[in-house]
Design a protein around this motif. Structure first.
Motif, PDB file in Angstrom:
ATOM      1  N   GLY A   1      34.910  58.071  52.073  1.00 44.44           N
ATOM      2  CA  GLY A   1      34.167  57.292  51.026  1.00 44.44           C
ATOM      3  C   GLY A   1      34.191  58.015  49.641  1.00 44.44           C
ATOM      4  O   GLY A   1      34.557  57.569  48.713  1.00 44.44           O
ATOM      5  N   GLY A   2      33.789  59.233  49.673  1.00 46.58           N
ATOM      6  CA  GLY A   2      34.064  60.056  48.600  1.00 46.58           C
ATOM      7  C   GLY A   2      35.674  60.164  48.002  1.00 46.58           C
ATOM      8  O   GLY A   2      35.759  59.942  46.827  1.00 46.58           O
ATOM      9  N   LEU A   3      36.308  60.355  48.873  1.00 49.60           N
ATOM     10  CA  LEU A   3      37.912  60.377  48.560  1.00 49.60           C
ATOM     11  C   LEU A   3      38.379  58.822  48.134  1.00 49.60           C
ATOM     12  O   LEU A   3      39.044  59.250  46.921  1.00 49.60           O
TER      13      LEU A   3
ATOM     14  N   ALA B   1      40.060  56.055  43.090  1.00 43.64           N
ATOM     15  CA  ALA B   1      40.120  54.907  42.644  1.00 43.64           C
ATOM     16  C   ALA B   1      39.416  55.222  40.985  1.00 43.64           C
ATOM     17  O   ALA B   1      40.068  54.449  39.916  1.00 43.64           O
ATOM     18  N   SER B   2      38.368  55.874  41.026  1.00 43.86           N
ATOM     19  CA  SER B   2      37.968  56.229  39.627  1.00 43.86           C
ATOM     20  C   SER B   2      38.794  57.005  38.789  1.00 43.86           C
ATOM     21  O   SER B   2      38.964  56.717  37.548  1.00 43.86           O
ATOM     22  N   GLY B   3      39.464  57.966  39.331  1.00 40.65           N
ATOM     23  CA  GLY B   3      40.367  58.856  38.462  1.00 40.65           C
ATOM     24  C   GLY B   3      41.615  58.093  38.029  1.00 40.65           C
ATOM     25  O   GLY B   3      41.930  58.256  36.890  1.00 40.65           O
TER      26      GLY B   3
ATOM     27  N   ARG C   1      40.089  74.612  44.850  1.00 41.71           N
ATOM     28  CA  ARG C   1      39.513  72.867  44.853  1.00 41.71           C
ATOM     29  C   ARG C   1      38.381  72.788  43.975  1.00 41.71           C
ATOM     30  O   ARG C   1      38.244  71.472  43.431  1.00 41.71           O
ATOM     31  N   LEU C   2      37.606  73.449  44.200  1.00 38.43           N
ATOM     32  CA  LEU C   2      36.253  73.117  43.204  1.00 38.43           C
ATOM     33  C   LEU C   2      36.627  73.585  41.627  1.00 38.43           C
ATOM     34  O   LEU C   2      36.035  72.659  40.897  1.00 38.43           O
ATOM     35  N   LEU C   3      37.346  74.369  41.512  1.00 42.69           N
ATOM     36  CA  LEU C   3      37.774  74.732  40.141  1.00 42.69           C
ATOM     37  C   LEU C   3      38.341  73.562  39.553  1.00 42.69           C
ATOM     38  O   LEU C   3      38.397  72.972  38.432  1.00 42.69           O
ATOM     39  N   VAL C   4      39.345  73.078  40.339  1.00 43.86           N
ATOM     40  CA  VAL C   4      40.347  71.660  39.903  1.00 43.86           C
ATOM     41  C   VAL C   4      39.257  70.373  39.710  1.00 43.86           C
ATOM     42  O   VAL C   4      39.433  69.773  38.757  1.00 43.86           O
TER      43      VAL C   4
ATOM     44  N   ALA D   1      34.535  64.877  43.267  1.00 43.09           N
ATOM     45  CA  ALA D   1      35.178  65.905  43.612  1.00 43.09           C
ATOM     46  C   ALA D   1      34.696  67.189  44.092  1.00 43.09           C
ATOM     47  O   ALA D   1      34.704  67.949  44.871  1.00 43.09           O
ATOM     48  N   LEU D   2      33.524  67.467  42.852  1.00 46.78           N
ATOM     49  CA  LEU D   2      32.981  68.696  43.028  1.00 46.78           C
ATOM     50  C   LEU D   2      32.037  68.667  44.324  1.00 46.78           C
ATOM     51  O   LEU D   2      31.609  69.739  44.879  1.00 46.78           O
ATOM     52  N   LEU D   3      31.409  67.324  44.829  1.00 43.62           N
ATOM     53  CA  LEU D   3      30.412  67.401  45.347  1.00 43.62           C
ATOM     54  C   LEU D   3      30.966  67.230  47.065  1.00 43.62           C
ATOM     55  O   LEU D   3      30.648  67.719  48.089  1.00 43.62           O
ATOM     56  N   ARG D   4      32.121  66.443  47.149  1.00 41.68           N
ATOM     57  CA  ARG D   4      32.685  66.172  48.318  1.00 41.68           C
ATOM     58  C   ARG D   4      34.178  66.715  48.673  1.00 41.68           C
ATOM     59  O   ARG D   4      34.652  66.520  49.625  1.00 41.68           O
ATOM     60  N   ALA D   5      34.712  67.375  47.899  1.00 39.47           N
ATOM     61  CA  ALA D   5      35.999  67.938  48.074  1.00 39.47           C
ATOM     62  C   ALA D   5      36.450  68.444  49.231  1.00 39.47           C
ATOM     63  O   ALA D   5      37.469  68.800  49.840  1.00 39.47           O
TER      64      ALA D   5
END
Length: 221
Positions: free
Chosen positions: A27-29, A34-36, A98-101, A167-171
């Motif tokens: 769901g986060g993906l 979609a948002s990005g 991934r968190l940095l991106v 992305a920070l929370l679910r990546a």
């Protein structure tokens, strides 16, 4: 003759926590993608539209002038492109990278939002367009007005910021490109075991299978 009661076997039910975690990750993906993509598209579209218009003094009247979002500020459009690249890069890296991106994606959204809001009241680009149209170096535009496109661009920045936050929370639960390729790689077939290698007696069907493989069943291993 004594009979023993059958022992009951307890079958452990699989935990629903991993499945729920995967569902939240998917769901986060979807939300981040979609948002990005939508946010970047909105910012790029809004930047190509007219943001400000006014009138430049010319002779006894005025000359209408207008400027687009790219002329007012090129920051939102540039950050939208960087945000799209960061959104793709999220799936190409793992771990802390991934968190940095994801943080970069969030910063792109925040920067695009801020730049769009700061465009209100800034008539520098409109004054420059008025000076070019009238041929006078020191010309101030009159009757300036701002359209709704800066607000649209700001909303695109909000969507980019949302994608970065997700992305920070679910990546960490999202699949990566390498995982997908590893999953699609076919596994090597295990080597065939002959009866002689297993230490058992040879059966007629084992001999036929050895002949089909091009082996000589009469040779000792």
């Amino acid at each position: 003759m004594s009979s023993s009661a059958p022992q009951s076997r307890t079958v452990a039910e699989p935990s629903a926590e991993p499945a729920a975690r995967r569902t939240r990750g998917r769901g986060g993906l979807v939300l981040a993608l979609a948002s990005g993509v939508l946010g970047a598209a909105v910012v790029l579209l809004a930047s190509s539209k007219t943001w400000q218009e006014g009138s430049a003094p010319f002779a006894d009247g005025g000359m209408p002038v207008r400027v687009s979002g790219h002329q007012v500020t090129g920051v939102p459009g540039a950050l939208a492109l960087v945000g799209l690249a960061a959104l793709v890069a999220v799936f190409a890296v793992q771990g802390a990278a991934r968190l940095l991106v994801g943080g970069l994606l969030a910063l792109c959204g925040a920067g695009a939002l801020t730049a769009a809001l700061l465009a209100f009241g800034d008539t520098a680009a409109l004054d420059a367009a008025a000076a070019t149209a009238s041929g006078l170096s020191r010309t101030t535009v009159t009757g300036s007005s701002t359209s709704a496109w800066p607000v649209v661009s700001a909303s695109g920045g909000v969507l980019l910021l949302l994608a970065g936050t997700v992305a920070l929370l679910r990546a960490r639960t999202w699949p990566g490109m390498s995982n997908r390729y590893d999953r699609d790689t076919p596994r090597a077939a295990p080597p065939a075991r002959t009866a002689a290698a297993a230490g058992g007696e040879e059966r007629p069907e084992d001999l036929w299978k050895a002949l089909d493989r091009g082996e000589d069943p009469t040779e000792s291993p």
